[in-house]
Motif scaffolding. Sequence first.
Motif, mmCIF file in Angstrom:
data_model
loop_
_atom_site.group_PDB
_atom_site.id
_atom_site.type_symbol
_atom_site.label_atom_id
_atom_site.label_comp_id
_atom_site.label_asym_id
_atom_site.label_seq_id
_atom_site.Cartn_x
_atom_site.Cartn_y
_atom_site.Cartn_z
ATOM 1 N N LEU A 93 -32.514 5.247 34.599
ATOM 2 C CA LEU A 93 -31.656 4.617 35.605
ATOM 3 C C LEU A 93 -30.206 5.116 35.565
ATOM 4 O O LEU A 93 -29.362 4.597 36.309
ATOM 5 C CB LEU A 93 -31.663 3.090 35.435
ATOM 6 C CG LEU A 93 -33.027 2.403 35.592
ATOM 7 C CD1 LEU A 93 -32.890 0.913 35.346
ATOM 8 C CD2 LEU A 93 -33.615 2.673 36.969
ATOM 9 N N ALA A 95 -26.657 6.660 36.160
ATOM 10 C CA ALA A 95 -25.901 7.007 37.366
ATOM 11 C C ALA A 95 -26.248 6.054 38.525
ATOM 12 O O ALA A 95 -26.852 4.989 38.310
ATOM 13 C CB ALA A 95 -26.089 8.461 37.764
ATOM 14 N N ARG A 96 -25.876 6.444 39.743
ATOM 15 C CA ARG A 96 -26.032 5.567 40.918
ATOM 16 C C ARG A 96 -26.130 6.424 42.168
ATOM 17 O O ARG A 96 -25.246 7.255 42.439
ATOM 18 C CB ARG A 96 -24.849 4.602 41.028
ATOM 19 C CG ARG A 96 -24.695 3.937 42.391
ATOM 20 C CD ARG A 96 -23.621 2.887 42.439
ATOM 21 N NE ARG A 96 -22.337 3.294 41.936
ATOM 22 C CZ ARG A 96 -21.372 3.876 42.655
ATOM 23 N NH1 ARG A 96 -21.584 4.182 43.937
ATOM 24 N NH2 ARG A 96 -20.205 4.182 42.108
ATOM 25 N N GLY A 102 -23.333 12.346 39.366
ATOM 26 C CA GLY A 102 -24.719 11.924 39.170
ATOM 27 C C GLY A 102 -25.646 13.065 39.546
ATOM 28 O O GLY A 102 -25.442 14.187 39.076
ATOM 29 N N GLU A 104 -28.411 9.640 40.486
ATOM 30 C CA GLU A 104 -29.459 8.881 39.796
ATOM 31 C C GLU A 104 -30.810 9.506 40.104
ATOM 32 O O GLU A 104 -31.170 9.691 41.266
ATOM 33 C CB GLU A 104 -29.407 7.432 40.285
ATOM 34 C CG GLU A 104 -30.480 6.509 39.724
ATOM 35 C CD GLU A 104 -30.358 5.099 40.307
ATOM 36 O OE1 GLU A 104 -29.279 4.483 40.177
ATOM 37 O OE2 GLU A 104 -31.332 4.627 40.917
ATOM 38 N N ARG A 107 -33.885 8.060 42.606
ATOM 39 C CA ARG A 107 -33.217 7.030 43.385
ATOM 40 C C ARG A 107 -34.062 6.660 44.608
ATOM 41 O O ARG A 107 -34.775 7.503 45.125
ATOM 42 C CB ARG A 107 -31.822 7.507 43.812
ATOM 43 C CG ARG A 107 -31.801 8.831 44.548
ATOM 44 C CD ARG A 107 -30.379 9.406 44.577
ATOM 45 N NE ARG A 107 -30.352 10.688 45.260
ATOM 46 C CZ ARG A 107 -30.674 11.851 44.704
ATOM 47 N NH1 ARG A 107 -31.070 11.893 43.444
ATOM 48 N NH2 ARG A 107 -30.630 12.968 45.406
ATOM 49 N N ASP A 117 -28.207 1.377 47.002
ATOM 50 C CA ASP A 117 -27.210 2.079 46.201
ATOM 51 C C ASP A 117 -26.133 2.713 47.083
ATOM 52 O O ASP A 117 -26.439 3.443 48.034
ATOM 53 C CB ASP A 117 -27.854 3.190 45.375
ATOM 54 C CG ASP A 117 -28.818 2.658 44.330
ATOM 55 O OD1 ASP A 117 -28.915 1.419 44.192
ATOM 56 O OD2 ASP A 117 -29.457 3.477 43.654
ATOM 57 N N TYR A 123 -19.156 8.997 38.702
ATOM 58 C CA TYR A 123 -20.017 8.501 37.625
ATOM 59 C C TYR A 123 -19.208 8.322 36.334
ATOM 60 O O TYR A 123 -18.382 9.150 35.993
ATOM 61 C CB TYR A 123 -21.179 9.464 37.402
ATOM 62 C CG TYR A 123 -22.109 9.045 36.279
ATOM 63 C CD1 TYR A 123 -22.574 7.728 36.193
ATOM 64 C CD2 TYR A 123 -22.520 9.952 35.327
ATOM 65 C CE1 TYR A 123 -23.425 7.347 35.173
ATOM 66 C CE2 TYR A 123 -23.374 9.581 34.299
ATOM 67 C CZ TYR A 123 -23.825 8.270 34.216
ATOM 68 O OH TYR A 123 -24.661 7.884 33.194
ATOM 69 N N SER A 128 -22.008 1.477 37.838
ATOM 70 C CA SER A 128 -23.408 1.902 37.842
ATOM 71 C C SER A 128 -24.192 1.034 36.870
ATOM 72 O O SER A 128 -23.668 0.596 35.839
ATOM 73 C CB SER A 128 -23.563 3.386 37.474
ATOM 74 O OG SER A 128 -23.057 3.649 36.183
ATOM 75 N N GLU A 130 -26.938 1.256 34.302
ATOM 76 C CA GLU A 130 -27.391 2.385 33.508
ATOM 77 C C GLU A 130 -28.782 2.205 32.889
ATOM 78 O O GLU A 130 -29.511 3.170 32.685
ATOM 79 C CB GLU A 130 -26.395 2.648 32.363
ATOM 80 C CG GLU A 130 -24.995 3.001 32.831
ATOM 81 C CD GLU A 130 -24.906 4.445 33.288
ATOM 82 O OE1 GLU A 130 -24.534 5.297 32.479
ATOM 83 O OE2 GLU A 130 -25.233 4.704 34.475
ATOM 84 N N ASP A 230 -25.275 -0.924 42.945
ATOM 85 C CA ASP A 230 -26.397 -0.201 42.334
ATOM 86 C C ASP A 230 -27.482 -1.215 41.983
ATOM 87 O O ASP A 230 -27.295 -2.042 41.086
ATOM 88 C CB ASP A 230 -25.936 0.540 41.077
ATOM 89 C CG ASP A 230 -27.006 1.475 40.515
ATOM 90 O OD1 ASP A 230 -28.056 1.639 41.155
ATOM 91 O OD2 ASP A 230 -26.767 2.040 39.425
ATOM 92 N N ASP A 232 -31.442 -1.684 40.762
ATOM 93 C CA ASP A 232 -32.565 -1.002 40.126
ATOM 94 C C ASP A 232 -33.582 -2.018 39.637
ATOM 95 O O ASP A 232 -33.236 -3.162 39.299
ATOM 96 C CB ASP A 232 -32.089 -0.166 38.927
ATOM 97 C CG ASP A 232 -31.156 0.962 39.342
ATOM 98 O OD1 ASP A 232 -31.463 1.644 40.339
ATOM 99 O OD2 ASP A 232 -30.125 1.148 38.671
#
Length: 415
Positions: A93, A95-96, A102, A104, A107, A117, A123, A128, A130, A230, A232
């Motif tokens: 996961l 970054a973004r 980045g 991610e 993503r 996102d 970054y 973000s 992580e 962000d 996730d």
Amino acid sequence: GLNHVIRGNYRWRGSPSPCTAGSWADADDLAFTVYPLTVSTIPPTLSPVPSSFPTRTPSSQPITASVAQMAVFLGGSPMCSSYGISCDSGTLLLARGNVNGGPEQNRPNTRDGGNCDGSSGNYQSDESLERLMVRSVDGGVMMEGSTVEIVATVWAWSDGSEDYLDLYYSNSGDLSNPNWVYIETNQPSGGNEQTIVVQFDLPPGLNHVIRGNYRWRGSPSPCTAGSWADADDLAFTVYPLTVSTIPPTLSPVPSSFPTRTPSSQPITASVAQMAVFLGGSPMCSSYGISCDSGTLLLARGNVNGGPEQNRPNTRDGGNCDGSSGNYQSDESLERLMVRSVDGGVMMEGSTVEIVATVWAWSDGSEDYLDLYYSNSGDLSNPNWVYIETNQPSGGNEQTIVVQFDLPPGLNHVIR
């Protein structure tokens, strides 16, 4: 290699093939992950999850690596498809979105495919999410109803005073269509890399998803979709309160076989992996001492008295199953299991047993089981390598056991 696939092609007469596609043929795959010869679960740029937290209530027992599950990317987000004492997204996961510095990987890392996102900023300067980890509080295997900790690692902008982490869960069972239930919102205690820990009682259900929505300002939401937001997901499996790994119509895998060389050490249930249906076939995405399809392969195609659930149960989507005859009278490949011979965790280069349970027609003298493996790493496009062909020793339910040295690679498939 770490990703392996084994295929069993069970057929009436004919010649060895990964896919006979005859009227009474049944080809099924089992994908599994093995332990690398060298592994680092904590990346150089990511601090380890601390063992204690002064302002919250952490686990009082340490995490044992042998049953701590490392997630792999499956179905839209990091996922642990086998139960254990924890499930950790690791580096998946970082970054973004498409943030500068980045992006991610994989993503947006959401089960429902929603892109929440933003890509503004830089970054490891701006916000973000992580890493996500869920782990048991008592150090035991995560079960329905047990208390777990959600451990989130975030990168906080400035002093973190304007950043917020919203946590949600879903136990709807449909991992591609989560029904988000709010848990709580927390703020980081400072800037840069910070860890947030929340305790949570697991609701009923075996397949769970946790979402972290990390945002700048705003209000709690599963998907803020702001420029610095962000979101996730982490999907994981927990142990049922009551479980039978051997179905009533399927005999247990015997502990010894007179005509072959079985494992000399018993299988320990705490690290024996039960597969779940993922990516086209039963799969164990975390390493252990065994990987077992359980009841997932019972029956064959659309045979009378079946059908086989999730058919055709092949990684490449090829339908090699016939539908002639009757279930538990004519041929079917019922179960695939791979297990270590020495009782330790399956690793690259170690010797394993492939244990196949079949239903043999008549006296079994005209039935054959072809075994293949793939360690190409691309689980959706196996490169089948022939192992060997065997016949059942009689009619009805029979067990065939073959020893096999795992080639390099972490993700394997057997057919």
